[in-house]
Design a protein around this motif. Structure first.
Motif, PDB file in Angstrom:
ATOM      1  N   ARG A  97       0.812  -1.209   0.000  1.00  0.00           N
ATOM      2  CA  ARG A  97       0.000   0.000   0.000  1.00  0.00           C
ATOM      3  C   ARG A  97       0.851   1.267   0.000  1.00  0.00           C
ATOM      4  N   SER A  98       2.063   1.183   0.519  1.00  0.00           N
ATOM      5  CA  SER A  98       2.858   2.391   0.722  1.00  0.00           C
ATOM      6  C   SER A  98       3.232   3.090  -0.579  1.00  0.00           C
ATOM      7  N   ARG A  99       3.533   2.308  -1.615  1.00  0.00           N
ATOM      8  CA  ARG A  99       3.969   2.929  -2.869  1.00  0.00           C
ATOM      9  C   ARG A  99       2.865   3.775  -3.514  1.00  0.00           C
ATOM     10  N   PRO A 100       1.679   3.202  -3.772  1.00  0.00           N
ATOM     11  CA  PRO A 100       0.636   4.046  -4.363  1.00  0.00           C
ATOM     12  C   PRO A 100       0.165   5.153  -3.421  1.00  0.00           C
ATOM     13  N   MET A 101       0.251   4.912  -2.106  1.00  0.00           N
ATOM     14  CA  MET A 101      -0.179   5.943  -1.170  1.00  0.00           C
ATOM     15  C   MET A 101       0.724   7.168  -1.265  1.00  0.00           C
ATOM     16  N   VAL A 102       2.041   6.954  -1.241  1.00  0.00           N
ATOM     17  CA  VAL A 102       2.979   8.080  -1.320  1.00  0.00           C
ATOM     18  C   VAL A 102       2.936   8.720  -2.710  1.00  0.00           C
ATOM     19  N   ASP A 103       2.921   7.894  -3.744  1.00  0.00           N
ATOM     20  CA  ASP A 103       2.880   8.440  -5.106  1.00  0.00           C
ATOM     21  C   ASP A 103       1.599   9.238  -5.356  1.00  0.00           C
ATOM     22  N   GLY A 104       0.521   8.881  -4.649  1.00  0.00           N
ATOM     23  CA  GLY A 104      -0.751   9.551  -4.866  1.00  0.00           C
ATOM     24  C   GLY A 104      -0.984  10.776  -4.003  1.00  0.00           C
ATOM     25  N   ILE A 105      -0.005  11.158  -3.186  1.00  0.00           N
ATOM     26  CA  ILE A 105      -0.178  12.295  -2.287  1.00  0.00           C
ATOM     27  C   ILE A 105      -0.518  13.587  -3.022  1.00  0.00           C
ATOM     28  N   PRO A 106       0.208  13.964  -4.092  1.00  0.00           N
ATOM     29  CA  PRO A 106      -0.133  15.240  -4.758  1.00  0.00           C
ATOM     30  C   PRO A 106      -1.564  15.282  -5.282  1.00  0.00           C
ATOM     31  N   GLY A 132      -1.147  11.331   8.422  1.00  0.00           N
ATOM     32  CA  GLY A 132       0.077  12.015   8.841  1.00  0.00           C
ATOM     33  C   GLY A 132       0.992  12.378   7.689  1.00  0.00           C
ATOM     34  N   LEU A 133       1.143  11.476   6.720  1.00  0.00           N
ATOM     35  CA  LEU A 133       1.987  11.781   5.568  1.00  0.00           C
ATOM     36  C   LEU A 133       1.398  12.925   4.752  1.00  0.00           C
ATOM     37  N   GLN A 134       0.083  12.940   4.618  1.00  0.00           N
ATOM     38  CA  GLN A 134      -0.553  14.039   3.898  1.00  0.00           C
ATOM     39  C   GLN A 134      -0.323  15.368   4.613  1.00  0.00           C
ATOM     40  N   LEU A 135      -0.435  15.367   5.929  1.00  0.00           N
ATOM     41  CA  LEU A 135      -0.236  16.596   6.685  1.00  0.00           C
ATOM     42  C   LEU A 135       1.200  17.093   6.549  1.00  0.00           C
ATOM     43  N   GLN A 136       2.168  16.185   6.662  1.00  0.00           N
ATOM     44  CA  GLN A 136       3.568  16.580   6.515  1.00  0.00           C
ATOM     45  C   GLN A 136       3.854  17.071   5.096  1.00  0.00           C
ATOM     46  N   ALA A 137       3.262  16.400   4.102  1.00  0.00           N
ATOM     47  CA  ALA A 137       3.470  16.811   2.716  1.00  0.00           C
ATOM     48  C   ALA A 137       2.886  18.186   2.451  1.00  0.00           C
ATOM     49  N   LEU A 138       1.816  18.517   3.149  1.00  0.00           N
ATOM     50  CA  LEU A 138       1.201  19.836   3.009  1.00  0.00           C
ATOM     51  C   LEU A 138       2.135  20.923   3.520  1.00  0.00           C
ATOM     52  N   LEU A 139       2.882  20.617   4.584  1.00  0.00           N
ATOM     53  CA  LEU A 139       3.785  21.596   5.187  1.00  0.00           C
ATOM     54  C   LEU A 139       5.180  21.573   4.566  1.00  0.00           C
ATOM     55  N   ASP A 140       5.706  20.371   4.333  1.00  0.00           N
ATOM     56  CA  ASP A 140       7.085  20.243   3.840  1.00  0.00           C
ATOM     57  C   ASP A 140       7.208  18.966   3.003  1.00  0.00           C
ATOM     58  N   PRO A 141       6.860  19.028   1.731  1.00  0.00           N
ATOM     59  CA  PRO A 141       6.844  17.823   0.882  1.00  0.00           C
ATOM     60  C   PRO A 141       8.175  17.078   0.833  1.00  0.00           C
ATOM     61  N   ALA A 142       9.278  17.813   0.967  1.00  0.00           N
ATOM     62  CA  ALA A 142      10.588  17.169   0.875  1.00  0.00           C
ATOM     63  C   ALA A 142      10.914  16.323   2.100  1.00  0.00           C
ATOM     64  N   ALA A 143      10.165  16.498   3.172  1.00  0.00           N
ATOM     65  CA  ALA A 143      10.489  15.816   4.419  1.00  0.00           C
ATOM     66  C   ALA A 143       9.949  14.395   4.492  1.00  0.00           C
ATOM     67  N   ILE A 144       8.952  14.054   3.678  1.00  0.00           N
ATOM     68  CA  ILE A 144       8.335  12.732   3.802  1.00  0.00           C
ATOM     69  C   ILE A 144       9.177  11.681   3.078  1.00  0.00           C
ATOM     70  N   PRO A 145       9.093  10.427   3.511  1.00  0.00           N
ATOM     71  CA  PRO A 145       9.855   9.370   2.826  1.00  0.00           C
ATOM     72  C   PRO A 145       9.323   9.132   1.422  1.00  0.00           C
ATOM     73  N   THR A 146      10.188   8.602   0.580  1.00  0.00           N
ATOM     74  CA  THR A 146       9.740   8.219  -0.757  1.00  0.00           C
ATOM     75  C   THR A 146       8.915   6.937  -0.651  1.00  0.00           C
TER      76      THR A 146
END
Length: 215
Positions: A100-109, A177-191
């Motif tokens: 699940r992690s790959r499509p979840m992170v790739d789908g954040i934007p 949580g990943l969405q919230l962090q990506a909203l504030l600092d996209p570069a900070a979240i794991p790939t």
């Protein structure tokens, strides 16, 4: 009559009750996105939907109920996006998290606009007991769906029910949580690969620990 929003031109609403209700809901969602919950006045709602205040009261009971229904729609849209991932039904829970992690992170934007509105729904729920109740119910449904999915796998069926509940809550917390962090600092979240590797490493460690492990 000239309407304020071109996006709704062409609909003939007053002759069809279900269309009127749908139009009001879409108008509410549009106005909340454009100017926020507080600024979505009755006057703006009726102008956008091409209907009357009586229609708001008839279909939703009040302006607040209409706006809360729109906020719940935003929340469901975000939750639906986070759940739209196919995984191997035979995989162990940690392996499913890796898948699940790959499509979840790739789908954040793509999911971020829906997440922003879902976040606003959560904040608005602090002032609306009814909206709070419905969001609680929806989170419970998401956890239940995750639990049922894991319990249907060979490995998941061997795990204690409470462990599955904890994993389900964790999965939702990571997505939020990943969405919230990506909203504030996209570069900070794991790939996506980094997060998948993390879960795959946990799964490998659990397998090495033997049958007593809950991984």
């Amino acid at each position: 009559m000239v309407r304020s929003y071109e996006w709704y031109d062409g609909l003939h609403l007053m002759g069809n009750s279900s269309e009127t209700k749908a139009a009001l809901l879409e108008a509410a969602k549009h106005l909340i996105r454009e100017s926020g919950y507080t600024n979505a006045s009755v006057r703006k709602l009726t102008a956008a939907a091409g209907t009357s205040q009586g229609a708001i009261n008839y279909h939703f009971g009040s302006r607040e109920n209409l706006l809360n229904e729109a906020m719940l729609e935003f929340f469901k849209e975000w939750a639906g996006r986070s759940a739209e991932v196919d995984v191997d039904p035979e995989a162990e829970p940690l392996k499913q998290l890796a898948e699940r992690s790959r499509p979840m992170v790739d789908g954040i934007p793509a999911a971020q606009p829906a997440f922003v509105m879902a976040l606003e729904a959560v904040l608005q729920a602090r002032r609306s007991p009814e909206l709070h109740r419905r969001l609680v119910e929806h989170y419970a449904m998401l956890r239940r769906m995750a639990i049922e999915g894991m319990a249907a796998t060979p490995r998941g069926s061997e795990l204690p029910p409470r462990f599955l509940e904890v994993v389900a809550s964790y999965m939702i917390a990571v997505a939020d949580g990943l969405q919230l962090q990506a909203l504030l600092d996209p570069a900070a979240i794991p790939t996506a690969d980094e997060l998948a590797f993390f879960y795959e490493s946990l799964a490998a460690a659990a397998r090495a620990a033997g049958p007593a492990s809950t991984g």
